[in-house]
Design an enzyme around this catalytic site. Structure first.
Site, PDB file in Angstrom:
ATOM      1  N   ARG A 156       6.769  40.908 -13.321  1.00  0.00           N
ATOM      2  CA  ARG A 156       7.812  40.901 -14.445  1.00  0.00           C
ATOM      3  C   ARG A 156       7.406  41.184 -15.770  1.00  0.00           C
ATOM      4  NH1 ARG A 156      11.108  36.785 -11.974  1.00  0.00           N
ATOM      5  NH2 ARG A 156      10.341  36.440 -10.052  1.00  0.00           N
ATOM      6  N   ASP A 178      11.709  37.447 -18.078  1.00  0.00           N
ATOM      7  CA  ASP A 178      11.206  37.039 -16.610  1.00  0.00           C
ATOM      8  C   ASP A 178      12.123  37.719 -15.475  1.00  0.00           C
ATOM      9  OD1 ASP A 178      13.174  34.897 -17.809  1.00  0.00           O
ATOM     10  OD2 ASP A 178      12.759  34.122 -15.821  1.00  0.00           O
ATOM     11  N   ASN A 179      13.220  38.036 -15.731  1.00  0.00           N
ATOM     12  CA  ASN A 179      14.022  38.538 -14.542  1.00  0.00           C
ATOM     13  C   ASN A 179      14.002  40.240 -14.826  1.00  0.00           C
ATOM     14  OD1 ASN A 179      14.381  36.229 -13.808  1.00  0.00           O
ATOM     15  ND2 ASN A 179      16.653  36.112 -15.011  1.00  0.00           N
TER      16      ASN A 179
HETATM   17  P1  AMP Z   1      15.901  31.889 -12.980  1.00  0.00           P
HETATM   18  O1  AMP Z   1      16.954  31.425 -13.904  1.00  0.00           O
HETATM   19  O2  AMP Z   1      16.494  31.858 -11.551  1.00  0.00           O
HETATM   20  O3  AMP Z   1      15.527  33.312 -13.694  1.00  0.00           O
HETATM   21  O4  AMP Z   1      14.710  30.898 -13.035  1.00  0.00           O
HETATM   22  C1  AMP Z   1      14.160  30.553 -14.316  1.00  0.00           C
HETATM   23  C2  AMP Z   1      12.952  29.635 -14.305  1.00  0.00           C
HETATM   24  O5  AMP Z   1      13.592  28.426 -13.589  1.00  0.00           O
HETATM   25  C3  AMP Z   1      12.074  30.165 -13.132  1.00  0.00           C
HETATM   26  O6  AMP Z   1      10.763  29.663 -13.615  1.00  0.00           O
HETATM   27  C4  AMP Z   1      12.320  29.351 -12.033  1.00  0.00           C
HETATM   28  O7  AMP Z   1      11.166  29.186 -10.870  1.00  0.00           O
HETATM   29  C5  AMP Z   1      12.768  28.116 -12.302  1.00  0.00           C
HETATM   30  N1  AMP Z   1      13.822  27.354 -11.518  1.00  0.00           N
HETATM   31  C6  AMP Z   1      14.992  27.646 -11.276  1.00  0.00           C
HETATM   32  N2  AMP Z   1      15.632  26.928 -10.396  1.00  0.00           N
HETATM   33  C7  AMP Z   1      14.600  26.065 -10.013  1.00  0.00           C
HETATM   34  C8  AMP Z   1      14.760  24.940  -9.137  1.00  0.00           C
HETATM   35  N3  AMP Z   1      15.682  24.413  -8.465  1.00  0.00           N
HETATM   36  N4  AMP Z   1      13.714  24.207  -8.848  1.00  0.00           N
HETATM   37  C9  AMP Z   1      12.530  24.469  -9.634  1.00  0.00           C
HETATM   38  N5  AMP Z   1      12.300  25.709 -10.418  1.00  0.00           N
HETATM   39  C10 AMP Z   1      13.568  26.297 -10.934  1.00  0.00           C
HETATM   40 MG    MG Z   2      14.233  34.288 -12.622  1.00  0.00          MG
END
Ligand code: AMP
Ligand code: MG
Length: 472
Positions: free
Chosen positions: A179, A244-245
């Site tokens: 990313r 990060d996405n």
């Molecule tokens: P995202 O919004 O899906 O891009 O996730 C953003 C960050 O939050 C990333 O580092 C994910 O690994 C972390 N994350 C999201 N959901 C969870 C979860 N249920 N447990 C642990 N980490 C999470």
């Molecule tokens: Mg993400």
């Protein structure tokens, strides 16, 4: 039958500061929901029996050759830098080289806590897992670069979200999980040797013709421009375009509160967490440029001659809006059946979009109907379409064969939000019929499927989905 994944891992060979070694955490009673046989063939994955696949894709057993790791990255979330994110609910099992010669990651998402989980539980519930499965596979069928879904399992465990929800794990396949944020984490920590190593790795894996950090930047900017234009052309709103996405390989990644527009409006936002509308439909090109600027900033840190690198990076990032515009125009020209490019085309496209917004036209159905006589019926004031169509029909005179061009650019079927929500509600009740049906119909989005016509219908007032939620 034994499940065989022909792993050939490279990321796990990089220094151990790039990741944490982390096995998936076993779950109580895994049940296989879906296994993507077409994708498995490309990956040269030999399916096992159902029980074995449920165990493996839940992370209860590790297929031979897997070396599970949680990857480190950071990123800007809604414009604010978060110095450490990382795989908090996912592990990379390893990589395989498909029968198309492409190397891909195989990752379990929802596989339990990792050193990067912070306060999260490392789990996913069924809803986001099925949403990502359906929407990513639909994107692939629409011809848009995307991560894919190899399998989904129910864990037999409960995760706590709005209330107790059934847990699930998605097996995600990506050209890589590199990313913008993977570069940012090393740049912001001043770890320039790691940054160089990551840059070399990314070039070798994705853009072998690219030369040096600025060559990589140029390649990513090109790919991201094509990608965002493709999203725009199908009315897709990613919802969380954080750095990060944002994939270095240029794939759509991290389907959270994403959605396809029904009624066209440029300011449409679905994500419940996007209160300022930062990631609204029409902002996506601008955000892609902002993200590219963050990548540029990170990449520059490793270069000796900063002055020259800054100049080159600036030139590359400043050229991105034009690249986006070119790609956008090419996509929308095809939607109007225009194969050749003419001066007035942009005006023709934007004029239609303005009228669509003013007349609450359904994005997908309006474009699809251009090939027939029913487009005007999509407009609250059909005359608004008619006066536009005069100019369009005159323009079509200079095209050889516009109808096949339109049919290949304007899908009949997209994963409409209300159908995705209904599918999730049914699945939570144990009925996977709607999931399998959506999956089957959306595999051929450009084909008329008369028996499935109800899936083309926009939501009724009561079916409209006003907000979508993150997978967390
Ligand atoms: P995202 O919004 O899906 O891009 O996730 C953003 C960050 O939050 C990333 O580092 C994910 O690994 C972390 N994350 C999201 N959901 C969870 C979860 N249920 N447990 C642990 N980490 C999470
Ligand atoms: Mg993400």
């Amino acid at each position: 039958m034994t499940l065989i994944i022909p792993f050939d891992n490279t990321y796990a060979r990089l220094p151990n500061s790039f990741y944490a070694r982390q096995a998936p955490i076993p779950v109580r009673a895994p049940q296989l929901i879906a296994f993507n046989e077409d994708l498995a063939r490309v990956l040269r994955v030999a399916p096992g029996d159902v029980h074995e696949m449920a165990e493996a894709f839940a992370g209860n057993t590790l297929p031979d050759g897997s070396e599970p790791i949680a990857q480190l990255y950071s990123g800007h979330q809604f414009g604010n830098y978060n110095p450490q994110l990382g795989d908090g609910r996912a592990v990379l099992l390893g990589e395989t080289v498909g029968n198309d010669g492409v190397r891909r990651d195989i990752q379990l998402k929802g596989s339990g806590p990792t050193p990067f989980s912070r306060q999260g539980d490392g789990r996913a519930w069924l809803g986001p897992v099925l949403r990502e499965y359906i929407v990513s596979e639909a994107m692939h069928a629409l011809g848009i670069p995307t991560t894919r879904a190899l399998a989904a399992v129910e864990t037999g465990e409960v995760v706590l979200r709005k209330g107790p929800m059934p847990g699930a794990v998605l097996t995600r396949v990506a050209q890589s999980h590199l990313r913008v944020g993977t570069f940012q984490v090393f740049a912001s920590r001043g770890q320039f040797d790691s940054l160089r190593q990551l840059t070399d790795y990314a070039i070798q894996r994705h853009y072998p013709q690219a030369k040096g950090p600025m060559g990589l930047l140029r390649a990513v900017v090109q790919k991201q421009s094509e990608l965002i234009a493709a999203w725009m052309s199908v009315g897709f709103i990613h919802g969380v375009m954080n750095t990060d996405n944002s994939s270095i390989a240029g794939e759509t990644i991290d389907y959270g509160p994403c959605a396809f527009m029904d009624t066209y409006h440029p300011n449409t936002v679905y994500s419940s967490i996007d209160r300022m509308g930062r990631y609204a439909y029409s902002n996506q090109p601008e955000i892609a440029v902002w993200n590219a600027a963050q990548l540029a900033t990170a990449l520059i840190q490793q270069v000796e001659d900063k002055q020259a690198a800054v100049e080159e990076a600036t030139e590359i990032v400043h050229a991105m809006p034009d690249l986006l515009q070119e790609n956008w125009q090419a996509r929308f020209r095809s939607k109007l059946g225009l194969s050749i490019s003419e001066e007035g085309d942009e005006g023709l496209i934007t004029d239609l979009l303005v009228r669509m917004a003013q007349n609450q036209a359904d994005f997908t159905n309006t474009f699809r109907a251009l090939g027939s006589d029913t487009a005007r019926a999509q407009f609250t004031d059909p005359a608004a379409f008619d006066t536009w169509a005069e100019g369009w029909k005159a323009r079509l005179q200079r095209e050889d064969d516009p109808f096949p061009v339109m049919a290949a650019a304007n899908p009949a079927f997209i994963p409409r939000n209300h159908r995705v929500e209904q599918m999730i509600e049914a699945a939570v009740q144990g009925d996977y019929g709607p999931f399998h049906r959506l999956n089957r119909v959306l595999a051929q989005p450009f084909k008329e499927q008369p028996d499935e016509a109800d899936l083309k219908r926009p939501p009724t007032q009561s079916e409209v989905v006003h907000a979508t939620f993150c997978g967390t």
